[in-house]
Design a protein around this motif. Structure first.
Motif, PDB file in Angstrom:
ATOM      1  N   ASN A 110     -13.824  -6.288  -2.717  1.00  0.00           N
ATOM      2  CA  ASN A 110     -14.695  -5.565  -1.595  1.00  0.00           C
ATOM      3  C   ASN A 110     -14.292  -5.522  -0.297  1.00  0.00           C
ATOM      4  O   ASN A 110     -14.407  -6.541   0.400  1.00  0.00           O
ATOM      5  CB  ASN A 110     -16.270  -6.096  -1.632  1.00  0.00           C
ATOM      6  CG  ASN A 110     -17.194  -5.163  -1.177  1.00  0.00           C
ATOM      7  OD1 ASN A 110     -17.044  -4.095  -0.790  1.00  0.00           O
ATOM      8  ND2 ASN A 110     -18.499  -5.747  -1.252  1.00  0.00           N
ATOM      9  N   SER A 111     -13.557  -4.480   0.316  1.00  0.00           N
ATOM     10  CA  SER A 111     -13.154  -4.524   1.600  1.00  0.00           C
ATOM     11  C   SER A 111     -14.262  -3.492   2.225  1.00  0.00           C
ATOM     12  O   SER A 111     -14.703  -3.548   3.448  1.00  0.00           O
ATOM     13  CB  SER A 111     -11.659  -4.093   1.632  1.00  0.00           C
ATOM     14  OG  SER A 111     -11.650  -2.821   0.964  1.00  0.00           O
ATOM     15  N   SER A 112     -14.038  -1.954   1.508  1.00  0.00           N
ATOM     16  CA  SER A 112     -14.921  -1.127   2.261  1.00  0.00           C
ATOM     17  C   SER A 112     -15.834  -0.865   1.077  1.00  0.00           C
ATOM     18  O   SER A 112     -17.188  -0.221   1.471  1.00  0.00           O
ATOM     19  CB  SER A 112     -14.027   0.215   2.637  1.00  0.00           C
ATOM     20  OG  SER A 112     -13.289   0.748   1.603  1.00  0.00           O
ATOM     21  N   LYS A 115     -13.433  -1.933  -5.211  1.00  0.00           N
ATOM     22  CA  LYS A 115     -12.113  -1.578  -5.824  1.00  0.00           C
ATOM     23  C   LYS A 115     -11.411  -2.444  -6.848  1.00  0.00           C
ATOM     24  O   LYS A 115     -11.678  -3.579  -6.539  1.00  0.00           O
ATOM     25  CB  LYS A 115     -11.198  -1.019  -4.895  1.00  0.00           C
ATOM     26  CG  LYS A 115     -10.364  -2.309  -4.123  1.00  0.00           C
ATOM     27  CD  LYS A 115      -9.536  -1.853  -3.366  1.00  0.00           C
ATOM     28  CE  LYS A 115      -8.052  -1.230  -3.957  1.00  0.00           C
ATOM     29  NZ  LYS A 115      -6.974  -2.037  -4.174  1.00  0.00           N
ATOM     30  N   TRP A 128      -5.763 -10.101  -1.562  1.00  0.00           N
ATOM     31  CA  TRP A 128      -7.121  -9.821  -1.008  1.00  0.00           C
ATOM     32  C   TRP A 128      -7.062  -9.793   0.469  1.00  0.00           C
ATOM     33  O   TRP A 128      -7.999  -8.851   1.173  1.00  0.00           O
ATOM     34  CB  TRP A 128      -8.117 -10.687  -1.554  1.00  0.00           C
ATOM     35  CG  TRP A 128      -8.134 -10.669  -3.188  1.00  0.00           C
ATOM     36  CD1 TRP A 128      -7.723  -9.570  -3.926  1.00  0.00           C
ATOM     37  CD2 TRP A 128      -8.661 -11.676  -3.914  1.00  0.00           C
ATOM     38  NE1 TRP A 128      -7.954 -10.193  -5.427  1.00  0.00           N
ATOM     39  CE2 TRP A 128      -8.231 -11.513  -5.406  1.00  0.00           C
ATOM     40  CE3 TRP A 128      -9.067 -12.967  -3.802  1.00  0.00           C
ATOM     41  CZ2 TRP A 128      -8.679 -12.253  -6.518  1.00  0.00           C
ATOM     42  CZ3 TRP A 128      -9.361 -13.728  -4.837  1.00  0.00           C
ATOM     43  CH2 TRP A 128      -9.233 -13.402  -6.247  1.00  0.00           C
ATOM     44  N   GLN A 131      -5.729  -6.679   1.997  1.00  0.00           N
ATOM     45  CA  GLN A 131      -6.431  -5.690   1.890  1.00  0.00           C
ATOM     46  C   GLN A 131      -7.890  -5.591   2.834  1.00  0.00           C
ATOM     47  O   GLN A 131      -8.569  -4.501   2.674  1.00  0.00           O
ATOM     48  CB  GLN A 131      -7.026  -5.360   0.469  1.00  0.00           C
ATOM     49  CG  GLN A 131      -5.806  -4.832  -0.387  1.00  0.00           C
ATOM     50  CD  GLN A 131      -6.080  -5.028  -2.030  1.00  0.00           C
ATOM     51  OE1 GLN A 131      -7.050  -5.347  -2.160  1.00  0.00           O
ATOM     52  NE2 GLN A 131      -5.281  -4.153  -2.588  1.00  0.00           N
ATOM     53  N   ALA A 133     -10.316  -7.736   2.149  1.00  0.00           N
ATOM     54  CA  ALA A 133     -11.426  -7.887   1.434  1.00  0.00           C
ATOM     55  C   ALA A 133     -12.180  -9.153   2.126  1.00  0.00           C
ATOM     56  O   ALA A 133     -11.769 -10.114   2.167  1.00  0.00           O
ATOM     57  CB  ALA A 133     -10.887  -8.109   0.241  1.00  0.00           C
ATOM     58  N   LYS A 162      -8.855   2.672  -4.357  1.00  0.00           N
ATOM     59  CA  LYS A 162      -8.563   2.897  -3.031  1.00  0.00           C
ATOM     60  C   LYS A 162      -9.777   2.094  -1.890  1.00  0.00           C
ATOM     61  O   LYS A 162     -10.583   1.638  -2.142  1.00  0.00           O
ATOM     62  CB  LYS A 162      -8.669   4.538  -2.661  1.00  0.00           C
ATOM     63  CG  LYS A 162      -7.707   5.288  -3.461  1.00  0.00           C
ATOM     64  CD  LYS A 162      -6.465   5.148  -3.199  1.00  0.00           C
ATOM     65  CE  LYS A 162      -5.322   6.000  -3.861  1.00  0.00           C
ATOM     66  NZ  LYS A 162      -5.503   6.141  -5.326  1.00  0.00           N
ATOM     67  N   THR A 163      -9.058   1.978  -0.809  1.00  0.00           N
ATOM     68  CA  THR A 163      -9.650   1.228   0.291  1.00  0.00           C
ATOM     69  C   THR A 163      -9.813   2.131   1.463  1.00  0.00           C
ATOM     70  O   THR A 163      -8.811   2.867   1.844  1.00  0.00           O
ATOM     71  CB  THR A 163      -8.937   0.041   0.826  1.00  0.00           C
ATOM     72  OG1 THR A 163      -8.941  -1.087  -0.034  1.00  0.00           O
ATOM     73  CG2 THR A 163      -9.767  -0.730   1.829  1.00  0.00           C
ATOM     74  N   TRP A 165      -9.751   2.656   4.983  1.00  0.00           N
ATOM     75  CA  TRP A 165      -9.560   1.363   6.008  1.00  0.00           C
ATOM     76  C   TRP A 165     -10.293   1.438   7.383  1.00  0.00           C
ATOM     77  O   TRP A 165     -10.499   0.543   8.045  1.00  0.00           O
ATOM     78  CB  TRP A 165      -7.933   1.705   6.545  1.00  0.00           C
ATOM     79  CG  TRP A 165      -7.777   3.157   7.084  1.00  0.00           C
ATOM     80  CD1 TRP A 165      -7.263   4.349   6.552  1.00  0.00           C
ATOM     81  CD2 TRP A 165      -7.541   3.447   8.405  1.00  0.00           C
ATOM     82  NE1 TRP A 165      -7.072   5.465   7.408  1.00  0.00           N
ATOM     83  CE2 TRP A 165      -7.215   4.746   8.675  1.00  0.00           C
ATOM     84  CE3 TRP A 165      -7.824   2.622   9.546  1.00  0.00           C
ATOM     85  CZ2 TRP A 165      -7.254   5.284   9.984  1.00  0.00           C
ATOM     86  CZ3 TRP A 165      -7.931   3.097  10.930  1.00  0.00           C
ATOM     87  CH2 TRP A 165      -7.414   4.463  10.990  1.00  0.00           C
ATOM     88  N   MET A 168     -13.334  -0.530   6.317  1.00  0.00           N
ATOM     89  CA  MET A 168     -12.828  -1.891   6.368  1.00  0.00           C
ATOM     90  C   MET A 168     -12.935  -2.377   8.014  1.00  0.00           C
ATOM     91  O   MET A 168     -13.525  -3.433   7.995  1.00  0.00           O
ATOM     92  CB  MET A 168     -11.630  -1.958   5.705  1.00  0.00           C
ATOM     93  CG  MET A 168     -11.172  -3.656   5.495  1.00  0.00           C
ATOM     94  SD  MET A 168      -9.865  -3.909   6.872  1.00  0.00           S
ATOM     95  CE  MET A 168      -8.410  -2.837   6.603  1.00  0.00           C
TER      96      MET A 168
END
Length: 265
Positions: A110-112, A115, A128, A131, A133, A162-163, A165, A168
């Motif tokens: 979980n970043s944005s 995923k 992680w 990314q 996260a 996908k992230t 960015w 995030m």
């Protein structure tokens, strides 16, 4: 003053994460530069494979090396294309066996937003962290990259791969119960990968060294702006975050030789 070719920052899983930019003869701990003014100056290119001063095409490689080195083959980004388990060569079978025929993890991060992804087991939790996260959990541990890849493909129909960015970096995040998501996704796992599902485990949480998040992040492009100076306010994922909303993705600029200088505020 530090000078060298950019490669992705090395990290240490602490609270918060420690970030190191490693050059050939020295290294830079970016955490020590928080709230300080730093200057980044583009010097030249240096392909990570042939080491020549040639424009970087993708992933730190010049165009010719990108289409030749096994480190940039299609199975890197698409694990389901792995064939080493069948003893079939793509570019370099010895390299591919070493990379593909080892334990791999399919995970939720979980970043944005939530995923699904794949990485070698040895890259947990580094993947992680890279990314950005703030929480992650393993779904399955598989014996090779191919099995991990086909599981990821099946799960991508039900969760993003996908992230975003910008979200995030803005820290526009929501805490989720990843174990619940993991259990809900079990029904979609291919039969040949199902025995490797992890029935019970806990989330990993990650804290990043950020003093202030950007509201409207703008990406620094050293090809267009070969010299930049700003006050460092944080590091998240592989991004440096500056006071004026500028962000610089170290990994996206691999293969660029730069000079980095800490300056008086």
């Amino acid at each position: 003053m530090f000078e060298g070719v950019l490669t992705k920052m090395q990290t240490e899983y602490t609270k918060p994460i420690n970030y190191y930019l490693v050059f050939e003869n020295n290294y830079l701990n970016f955490n020590q530069l928080l709230n300080k003014k730093i200057q980044i100056k583009f010097i030249k290119f240096e392909c990570l494979s042939c080491h020549l001063d040639k424009p970087i095409y993708r992933q730190g490689f010049c165009k010719s090396c990108f289409f030749e080195t096994p480190k940039a083959a299609d199975w890197i980004l698409k694990p389901e294309l792995s064939k080493a388990h069948l003893d079939i060569e793509d570019r370099d079978l010895a390299y591919e066996k070493e990379a593909q025929l080892q334990p791999h993890i399919v995970y939720l991060a979980n970043s944005s937003s939530i995923k699904v992804g794949v990485t070698r087991k040895s890259q947990i939790p580094t993947r992680w962290i890279d990314q950005g996260a703030h929480e992650a959990i393993e779904i399955a541990e598989l014996p090779n990259r191919y099995l991990a890849g086909i599981m990821e493909v099946a799960l991508k129909d039900h969760v993003s791969d996908k992230t975003n960015w910008r979200k995030m970096l803005q820290n526009d995040i929501t805490d989720e119960n990843l174990a619940t998501y993991r259990d809900q996704l079990k029904q979609y796992i291919p039969e040949e990968a199902l025995p490797y599902f992890i029935n019970q485990n806990e989330e990993t949480t990650i804290e990043f060294p950020v003093e202030a998040y950007p509201v409207k992040p703008k990406s620094l492009n050293l090809s267009k702006t070969p010299e930049y100076t700003g006050v460092l306010k944080g590091i998240k994922g592989q991004y440096l975050i500056f006071e004026d909303q500028t962000v610089f993705n170290i990994r996206a600029n691999e293969g660029l030789v730069v000079n980095i200088n800490s300056m008086p505020s």
